[in-house]
Design a protein around this motif. Structure first.
Motif, mmCIF file in Angstrom:
data_model
loop_
_atom_site.group_PDB
_atom_site.id
_atom_site.type_symbol
_atom_site.label_atom_id
_atom_site.label_comp_id
_atom_site.label_asym_id
_atom_site.label_seq_id
_atom_site.Cartn_x
_atom_site.Cartn_y
_atom_site.Cartn_z
ATOM 1 N N LYS A 171 25.885 34.491 44.819
ATOM 2 C CA LYS A 171 26.838 33.701 44.052
ATOM 3 C C LYS A 171 28.158 33.293 44.762
ATOM 4 O O LYS A 171 28.593 34.081 45.562
ATOM 5 C CB LYS A 171 27.246 34.273 42.512
ATOM 6 N N SER A 172 28.748 32.163 44.387
ATOM 7 C CA SER A 172 29.932 31.663 45.114
ATOM 8 C C SER A 172 31.044 32.525 44.878
ATOM 9 O O SER A 172 31.972 32.276 45.643
ATOM 10 C CB SER A 172 30.165 30.212 44.312
ATOM 11 N N SER A 173 31.437 33.078 43.720
ATOM 12 C CA SER A 173 32.388 33.933 43.156
ATOM 13 C C SER A 173 32.363 35.189 42.514
ATOM 14 O O SER A 173 31.375 35.072 41.517
ATOM 15 C CB SER A 173 33.687 32.892 42.762
ATOM 16 N N PRO A 174 33.105 36.152 42.433
ATOM 17 C CA PRO A 174 32.602 37.298 41.508
ATOM 18 C C PRO A 174 32.354 37.019 40.154
ATOM 19 O O PRO A 174 31.730 37.728 39.475
ATOM 20 C CB PRO A 174 33.867 38.082 41.882
ATOM 21 N N LEU A 175 33.289 36.034 39.460
ATOM 22 C CA LEU A 175 32.965 35.807 38.198
ATOM 23 C C LEU A 175 32.033 34.584 37.858
ATOM 24 O O LEU A 175 31.885 34.450 36.599
ATOM 25 C CB LEU A 175 34.300 35.210 37.463
ATOM 26 N N LYS A 176 31.369 34.336 38.677
ATOM 27 C CA LYS A 176 29.972 33.323 38.576
ATOM 28 C C LYS A 176 29.270 33.889 37.715
ATOM 29 O O LYS A 176 28.646 34.984 38.058
ATOM 30 C CB LYS A 176 29.759 32.585 39.752
ATOM 31 N N ALA A 177 28.711 33.280 36.544
ATOM 32 C CA ALA A 177 27.637 33.704 35.741
ATOM 33 C C ALA A 177 27.912 35.206 35.259
ATOM 34 O O ALA A 177 26.870 36.050 35.216
ATOM 35 C CB ALA A 177 26.347 33.691 36.389
ATOM 36 N N ALA A 178 29.218 35.729 35.034
ATOM 37 C CA ALA A 178 29.624 36.983 34.710
ATOM 38 C C ALA A 178 30.046 36.942 33.116
ATOM 39 O O ALA A 178 30.899 36.173 32.966
ATOM 40 C CB ALA A 178 30.506 37.431 35.698
ATOM 41 N N PRO A 179 29.596 38.011 32.387
ATOM 42 C CA PRO A 179 28.657 39.078 32.778
ATOM 43 C C PRO A 179 27.241 38.492 32.603
ATOM 44 O O PRO A 179 26.983 37.578 31.702
ATOM 45 C CB PRO A 179 29.015 40.191 31.448
ATOM 46 N N PHE A 182 22.546 42.202 33.497
ATOM 47 C CA PHE A 182 21.764 43.083 34.592
ATOM 48 C C PHE A 182 22.570 44.178 35.300
ATOM 49 O O PHE A 182 21.916 45.035 35.927
ATOM 50 C CB PHE A 182 21.264 42.023 35.690
ATOM 51 N N GLU A 183 23.777 43.992 35.159
ATOM 52 C CA GLU A 183 24.578 45.101 35.739
ATOM 53 C C GLU A 183 25.895 45.436 35.027
ATOM 54 O O GLU A 183 26.327 44.502 33.935
ATOM 55 C CB GLU A 183 25.025 44.417 37.176
ATOM 56 N N PRO A 184 26.725 46.655 35.040
ATOM 57 C CA PRO A 184 27.781 46.925 34.406
ATOM 58 C C PRO A 184 28.723 45.938 34.444
ATOM 59 O O PRO A 184 29.044 45.203 35.535
ATOM 60 C CB PRO A 184 28.175 48.251 35.094
ATOM 61 N N THR A 185 29.267 45.602 33.206
ATOM 62 C CA THR A 185 30.499 44.335 33.346
ATOM 63 C C THR A 185 31.842 45.021 34.187
ATOM 64 O O THR A 185 32.299 45.932 33.611
ATOM 65 C CB THR A 185 30.568 44.047 32.023
ATOM 66 N N SER A 186 32.007 44.128 35.067
ATOM 67 C CA SER A 186 33.321 44.351 35.752
ATOM 68 C C SER A 186 34.525 44.263 35.032
ATOM 69 O O SER A 186 34.458 43.412 33.890
ATOM 70 C CB SER A 186 33.550 43.615 37.001
ATOM 71 N N PRO A 187 35.465 45.170 35.224
ATOM 72 C CA PRO A 187 36.977 44.721 34.638
ATOM 73 C C PRO A 187 37.345 43.544 34.830
ATOM 74 O O PRO A 187 38.044 42.787 33.767
ATOM 75 C CB PRO A 187 37.940 45.665 35.275
ATOM 76 N N GLU A 188 36.980 42.923 35.678
ATOM 77 C CA GLU A 188 37.575 41.221 35.839
ATOM 78 C C GLU A 188 36.860 40.572 34.768
ATOM 79 O O GLU A 188 37.283 39.416 34.232
ATOM 80 C CB GLU A 188 37.365 41.044 37.345
ATOM 81 N N ALA A 189 35.516 40.643 34.655
ATOM 82 C CA ALA A 189 34.523 39.758 33.932
ATOM 83 C C ALA A 189 35.051 40.115 32.439
ATOM 84 O O ALA A 189 34.960 39.068 31.580
ATOM 85 C CB ALA A 189 33.185 39.997 34.054
ATOM 86 N N ARG A 190 35.133 41.375 32.166
ATOM 87 C CA ARG A 190 35.564 41.812 30.577
ATOM 88 C C ARG A 190 37.042 41.178 30.400
ATOM 89 O O ARG A 190 37.228 40.576 29.240
ATOM 90 C CB ARG A 190 35.754 42.979 30.762
ATOM 91 N N GLU A 191 37.959 41.094 31.431
ATOM 92 C CA GLU A 191 39.175 40.298 31.173
ATOM 93 C C GLU A 191 39.284 38.772 30.871
ATOM 94 O O GLU A 191 39.835 38.265 30.108
ATOM 95 C CB GLU A 191 40.141 40.503 32.312
ATOM 96 N N LEU A 196 38.820 34.355 26.711
ATOM 97 C CA LEU A 196 38.433 33.295 25.956
ATOM 98 C C LEU A 196 38.387 33.540 24.468
ATOM 99 O O LEU A 196 38.624 32.778 23.660
ATOM 100 C CB LEU A 196 36.798 33.367 26.465
ATOM 101 N N VAL A 197 38.035 35.008 24.102
ATOM 102 C CA VAL A 197 38.071 35.167 22.594
ATOM 103 C C VAL A 197 39.374 35.126 22.291
ATOM 104 O O VAL A 197 39.442 34.650 21.119
ATOM 105 C CB VAL A 197 37.619 36.559 22.732
ATOM 106 N N LYS A 198 40.335 35.694 22.818
ATOM 107 C CA LYS A 198 41.736 35.585 22.386
ATOM 108 C C LYS A 198 42.270 34.012 21.934
ATOM 109 O O LYS A 198 42.809 33.780 21.193
ATOM 110 C CB LYS A 198 42.609 36.121 23.106
ATOM 111 N N ASP A 199 41.670 33.243 23.128
ATOM 112 C CA ASP A 199 42.313 31.810 22.950
ATOM 113 C C ASP A 199 41.512 31.050 21.739
ATOM 114 O O ASP A 199 42.156 30.347 20.922
ATOM 115 C CB ASP A 199 41.778 31.152 23.892
ATOM 116 N N SER A 200 40.330 31.531 21.504
ATOM 117 C CA SER A 200 39.520 30.743 20.418
ATOM 118 C C SER A 200 40.152 31.545 18.954
ATOM 119 O O SER A 200 40.062 30.825 18.239
ATOM 120 C CB SER A 200 38.029 31.176 20.492
ATOM 121 N N TYR A 201 40.384 32.825 19.240
ATOM 122 C CA TYR A 201 40.930 33.453 18.028
ATOM 123 C C TYR A 201 42.096 32.876 17.748
ATOM 124 O O TYR A 201 42.604 32.479 16.398
ATOM 125 C CB TYR A 201 41.222 35.009 18.250
ATOM 126 N N ALA A 202 43.217 32.581 18.450
ATOM 127 C CA ALA A 202 44.598 32.043 18.339
ATOM 128 C C ALA A 202 44.158 30.789 17.854
ATOM 129 O O ALA A 202 45.045 30.111 16.800
ATOM 130 C CB ALA A 202 45.187 31.865 19.554
#
Length: 326
Positions: A171-179, A182-191, A196-202
Motif C-alpha cells: 500500500k501507498s502509506s501506512p494508514l491506507k485501508a487501515a484498519p 487482518f492484522e492488529p490495529t496500529s496505534p496510528e490507525a486507532r488514533e 473520525l469518531v470524535k469529529d462526528s460526535y461533536a
C-alpha cells in the motif's frame, strides 16, 4: 399428399395466430399495467393520498442513505398535504444516512407544519431524525437519545494466525485501508479512527444543543450514549410532550393553524405500485401466463439482484443496540 400439405399449412397458420395473440396479450397487459403504474406513480399517488389531509410518514428500522426517500419527501413538499406527522421507530443507522434524512425533513418542515411521534425507539440516528422537527411527542415508555457515534470492525488476525494464514499487502502509506481486520490495529490507525469518531460526535452534540435549546450542562447530562424513557426525556429536554399521534395533531391544530378533524393518511416513502419493481413483477407474471417463462425468470432475477444490492450498512454508525443484542 395434397391433404397432408394442407394440414401442415393450417398448423403453421394456427401457430402464427397463437404467437400473435400471445404477443398481443402481453402487450395489452403491459399497457394496462403501465396505465395503472402512471396513476399510482409516486407523483400521482402523492396527489391522491395527501390532498386536503395530514400526511403520516413512517421511519422504521435501520437508517441508511436512500435517494428514493429523498425524492419522496421532496414530492411531499409540493403536495396538497396540510401538515406532516412523522412516526419514528428506529435504532439509527449510518451517520450519512441519518444526516441525509435530517436534511430532507428540515426542507420539508420549511414548507409544511411537521411534528414527530416516537413510537417505540428514536435512538442515535433515529434521534437525529427526530430533532429535525420543532416538536417531539413520545410515549412514556418510548426510548430516545443514545447521542453518540460508533465505528466497529471485526479483527480476525488471531484466527488467521491460528489457522496459518497470512494476508500480504502493498500500500501507498501506512494508514491506507487501515484498519483492515487482518492484522492488529496500529496505534496510528486507532488514533485516526478516534479522530473520525470524535469529529462526528461533536457534530451530533452540536446539532442536539442547537435544535433542543440546551446549554452545556444540560447537554452533558444526555450526551453520554445512554437512552432515556419518554418520562425521563421530557425533563431532560430531549422531547417536548408525552403522548401519541392525537397529541401531535392537537399541537398542529393549536400551534400551526392546521384545520381540526382533517383525515390522516399514510404517505409511503418506499416505491410500491408506482415504481419499476411493480411493473417488472407484473410484466413477469404476464409473460409467464402466456408461456414465456424463461423471459419472466430473467426479469425476476434482475429485480432480486437490485434488492440485494440495496442491503448494506457501511461507514460511520449512529446506532443504538442493547448489550448482547444480535
Amino acid at each position: 399428399m395434397s391433404l397432408d400439405s394442407d394440414v401442415i399449412v393450417d398448423r403453421r397458420r394456427l401457430r402464427r395466430k397463437l404467437t400473435f395473440w400471445r404477443v398481443a396479450a402481453v402487450l395489452i397487459a403491459i399497457g394496462a399495467l403501465s396505465v395503472v403504474g402512471l396513476v399510482m406513480s409516486p407523483r400521482g399517488r402523492t396527489a391522491l393520498t395527501t390532498s386536503g389531509s395530514i400526511a403520516r410518514v413512517n421511519i422504521e428500522g435501520l437508517i441508511r442513505s436512500d435517494q428514493d426517500r429523498v425524492e419522496a419527501l421532496e414530492r411531499l413538499e409540493n403536495s396538497g398535504a396540510a401538515a406532516v406527522v412523522v412516526h419514528i421507530n428506529s435504532p439509527g443507522g449510518t451517520t450519512a444516512g441519518s444526516e441525509q434524512l435530517y436534511d430532507s425533513l428540515t426542507r420539508l418542515k420549511a414548507k409544511k407544519p411537521l411534528v414527530v411521534v416516537v413510537e417505540g425507539l428514536a435512538a442515535s440516528g433515529g434521534y437525529i431524525t427526530a430533532i429535525a422537527a420543532d416538536h417531539i411527542v413520545a410515549q412514556q415508555s418510548s426510548l430516545v437519545g443514545s447521542i453518540g457515534v460508533l465505528f466497529q470492525y471485526p479483527n480476525v488476525s488471531e484466527l488467521l494466525k491460528t489457522i496459518g494464514v497470512k494476508v500480504e499487502e502493498v500500500k501507498s502509506s501506512p494508514l491506507k485501508a487501515a484498519p483492515n481486520g487482518f492484522e492488529p490495529t496500529s496505534p496510528e490507525a486507532r488514533e485516526a479512527l478516534d479522530a473520525l469518531v470524535k469529529d462526528s460526535y461533536a457534530w451530533f452534540r452540536g446539532l442536539v444543543k442547537e435544535r433542543r435549546g440546551m446549554d452545556d450542562a444540560q447537554l452533558e447530562k444526555v450526551a453520554d450514549g445512554r437512552v432515556f424513557t419518554g418520562r425521563q426525556a421530557i425533563d431532560l429536554k430531549l422531547i417536548d410532550e408525552l403522548g401519541d399521534e392525537k397529541k401531535a395533531i392537537a399541537w398542529l391544530v393549536e400551534n400551526k393553524n392546521v384545520k381540526k378533524d382533517l383525515p390522516v393518511r399514510d404517505y409511503r416513502l418506499t416505491p410500491q405500485f408506482g415504481d419499476l419493481t411493480f411493473l417488472r413483477t407484473a410484466t413477469s407474471i404476464a409473460l409467464d401466463a402466456v408461456g414465456l417463462g424463461a423471459i419472466a425468470r430473467q426479469i425476476e432475477h434482475a429485480g432480486v439482484t437490485h434488492a440485494v444490492d440495496r442491503f448494506g450498512l457501511d461507514g460511520m454508525l449512529a446506532l443504538w443496540q442493547p448489550a448482547g443484542g444480535n
